[in-house]
Design a protein around this motif. Sequence first.
Motif, PDB file in Angstrom:
ATOM      1  N   ALA A   1       0.842  -1.203   0.000  1.00  0.00           N
ATOM      2  CA  ALA A   1       0.000   0.000   0.000  1.00  0.00           C
ATOM      3  C   ALA A   1       0.877   1.254   0.000  1.00  0.00           C
ATOM      4  O   ALA A   1       0.590   2.237  -0.684  1.00  0.00           O
ATOM      5  CB  ALA A   1      -0.921  -0.007   1.218  1.00  0.00           C
ATOM      6  N   LEU A   2       1.967   1.198   0.762  1.00  0.00           N
ATOM      7  CA  LEU A   2       2.888   2.341   0.804  1.00  0.00           C
ATOM      8  C   LEU A   2       3.485   2.611  -0.576  1.00  0.00           C
ATOM      9  O   LEU A   2       3.662   3.756  -0.979  1.00  0.00           O
ATOM     10  CB  LEU A   2       4.020   2.033   1.788  1.00  0.00           C
ATOM     11  CG  LEU A   2       5.066   3.135   1.996  1.00  0.00           C
ATOM     12  CD1 LEU A   2       4.450   4.279   2.778  1.00  0.00           C
ATOM     13  CD2 LEU A   2       6.294   2.616   2.728  1.00  0.00           C
ATOM     14  N   MET A   3       3.794   1.524  -1.292  1.00  0.00           N
ATOM     15  CA  MET A   3       4.511   1.638  -2.552  1.00  0.00           C
ATOM     16  C   MET A   3       3.586   1.670  -3.768  1.00  0.00           C
ATOM     17  O   MET A   3       4.074   1.715  -4.904  1.00  0.00           O
ATOM     18  CB  MET A   3       5.473   0.457  -2.692  1.00  0.00           C
ATOM     19  CG  MET A   3       6.527   0.381  -1.598  1.00  0.00           C
ATOM     20  SD  MET A   3       7.696   1.759  -1.695  1.00  0.00           S
ATOM     21  CE  MET A   3       8.772   1.158  -3.017  1.00  0.00           C
ATOM     22  N   SER A   4       2.287   1.625  -3.540  1.00  0.00           N
ATOM     23  CA  SER A   4       1.396   1.453  -4.695  1.00  0.00           C
ATOM     24  C   SER A   4       1.546   2.584  -5.711  1.00  0.00           C
ATOM     25  O   SER A   4       1.337   2.384  -6.896  1.00  0.00           O
ATOM     26  CB  SER A   4      -0.059   1.319  -4.236  1.00  0.00           C
ATOM     27  OG  SER A   4      -0.576   2.581  -3.890  1.00  0.00           O
ATOM     28  N   TRP A   5       1.945   3.764  -5.250  1.00  0.00           N
ATOM     29  CA  TRP A   5       2.108   4.885  -6.180  1.00  0.00           C
ATOM     30  C   TRP A   5       3.228   4.616  -7.185  1.00  0.00           C
ATOM     31  O   TRP A   5       3.213   5.150  -8.289  1.00  0.00           O
ATOM     32  CB  TRP A   5       2.412   6.184  -5.426  1.00  0.00           C
ATOM     33  CG  TRP A   5       3.759   6.217  -4.770  1.00  0.00           C
ATOM     34  CD1 TRP A   5       4.082   5.766  -3.534  1.00  0.00           C
ATOM     35  CD2 TRP A   5       4.978   6.725  -5.323  1.00  0.00           C
ATOM     36  NE1 TRP A   5       5.413   5.954  -3.281  1.00  0.00           N
ATOM     37  CE2 TRP A   5       5.993   6.543  -4.358  1.00  0.00           C
ATOM     38  CE3 TRP A   5       5.314   7.326  -6.552  1.00  0.00           C
ATOM     39  CZ2 TRP A   5       7.310   6.922  -4.571  1.00  0.00           C
ATOM     40  CZ3 TRP A   5       6.629   7.708  -6.757  1.00  0.00           C
ATOM     41  CH2 TRP A   5       7.609   7.499  -5.780  1.00  0.00           C
ATOM     42  N   ILE A   6       4.204   3.790  -6.818  1.00  0.00           N
ATOM     43  CA  ILE A   6       5.382   3.626  -7.669  1.00  0.00           C
ATOM     44  C   ILE A   6       5.353   2.320  -8.454  1.00  0.00           C
ATOM     45  O   ILE A   6       5.894   2.237  -9.559  1.00  0.00           O
ATOM     46  CB  ILE A   6       6.678   3.728  -6.820  1.00  0.00           C
ATOM     47  CG1 ILE A   6       7.884   4.133  -7.684  1.00  0.00           C
ATOM     48  CG2 ILE A   6       6.974   2.462  -6.076  1.00  0.00           C
ATOM     49  CD1 ILE A   6       9.173   4.354  -6.892  1.00  0.00           C
ATOM     50  N   LEU A   7       4.683   1.316  -7.914  1.00  0.00           N
ATOM     51  CA  LEU A   7       4.815  -0.037  -8.471  1.00  0.00           C
ATOM     52  C   LEU A   7       4.352  -0.136  -9.913  1.00  0.00           C
ATOM     53  O   LEU A   7       4.864  -0.952 -10.673  1.00  0.00           O
ATOM     54  CB  LEU A   7       4.040  -1.047  -7.605  1.00  0.00           C
ATOM     55  CG  LEU A   7       4.627  -1.314  -6.216  1.00  0.00           C
ATOM     56  CD1 LEU A   7       3.727  -2.241  -5.424  1.00  0.00           C
ATOM     57  CD2 LEU A   7       6.034  -1.897  -6.328  1.00  0.00           C
TER      58      LEU A   7
END
Lengths: 212, 212
Positions: B40-46
Amino acid sequence: MSKVFVNIGLSLDGYMAPEGMTLENWDRPEYKDWGAKWGALMSWILNQQYFRENLKLGPGGETGPVNDMLRNTTERIGANIMGKRMFEAGERSWPEDAPFHTPVYVLTHEKREPWVRPGGTTFYFVNDGPESALEQARESAGSRDIRIAGGADVIQQYLNLGVIDELEIALAPVVFGGGRRLFENLREPVQRFRVDKVHESRAATHLRYVRE
Amino acid sequence: MSKVFVNIGLSLDGYMAPEGMTLENWDRPEYKDWGAKWGALMSWILNQQYFRENLKLGPGGETGPVNDMLRNTTERIGANIMGKRMFEAGERSWPEDAPFHTPVYVLTHEKREPWVRPGGTTFYFVNDGPESALEQARESAGSRDIRIAGGADVIQQYLNLGVIDELEIALAPVVFGGGRRLFENLREPVQRFRVDKVHESRAATHLRYVRE
């Protein structure tokens, strides 16, 4: 039904209040530099026209989107809930007609009769916990909303009850290095939020989250 | 001269990594739900095209302002600095040509020869502290910039040295309730920043601060 919301200022490192900002140091703003830090945290609001008017700080002040936001936030409130520490600090610094103009439910162990202020603010002292305060706030708020005013520990209690519908944070570009954190003592599973709106300004980034 | 910058993902409650996300639990993403929280933290980048390409996650992915930001951030980097824990986690999960393509200075007590990876990444193991690592990074970065990649403790060390020029935070709308905090162990006076830019998106609010 009334929404339950939080609207607070937060330092970039997550503090609602700097270290040293306690009742006993209230008249020593130089102690651990808490006065300057608090001023930096609040700088986005201090010069807004609506805030100045409400706190009787004198005429003038900025008008614009932040001032409108402030007015809308204040006018939607039908009842406030706050902790004992916030009340006690405010009791010393608010003007006689306290700046709420609604019922305010104070979570405390102290037994005390309701305290009626000119201008529509009445403080009720609630001894039987946050759920009871919320219930009383819902009754008095009517179709308007309920603000969990603070401090951090009170907001944490309501986050842990899972009842916060909206979380509005004015994230100020100031690093305290210590103080009272907003986000701690949270229980799993923590409530989920999504970004609703962001308003950018020099003095703070206004982040609005709503319950997912 | 090279700028020294931080560019990280942060949970709304201020954590760079959720509780339980340690080397020993690396293969148990269900432990304390760290995998889902990290996702969830990384969803912007994945799902950004540039990130997918760099990590060899396959073709496709979003293009747009966030992807551009990511590309610009990566291309300005002349050297990276990271902690031992971040290196050790990455050693297990990066592709063979590690996704840095620059010298990477790893702060560690371990003595180890430089580790050259295909694709331009060489890891240097620095045993004599953060100032020495920064000096070496400056020498190798040329006119490009230096990224303090993490983890939290390494960023804190450089904040305490007062050398961070730019602080870029992708603030994700996720509450971890525990983990490794970015902002703690800071020494007074804490470095001062001002808001430079804010970019809003559903998956994260991109906050950029620069040294005041």
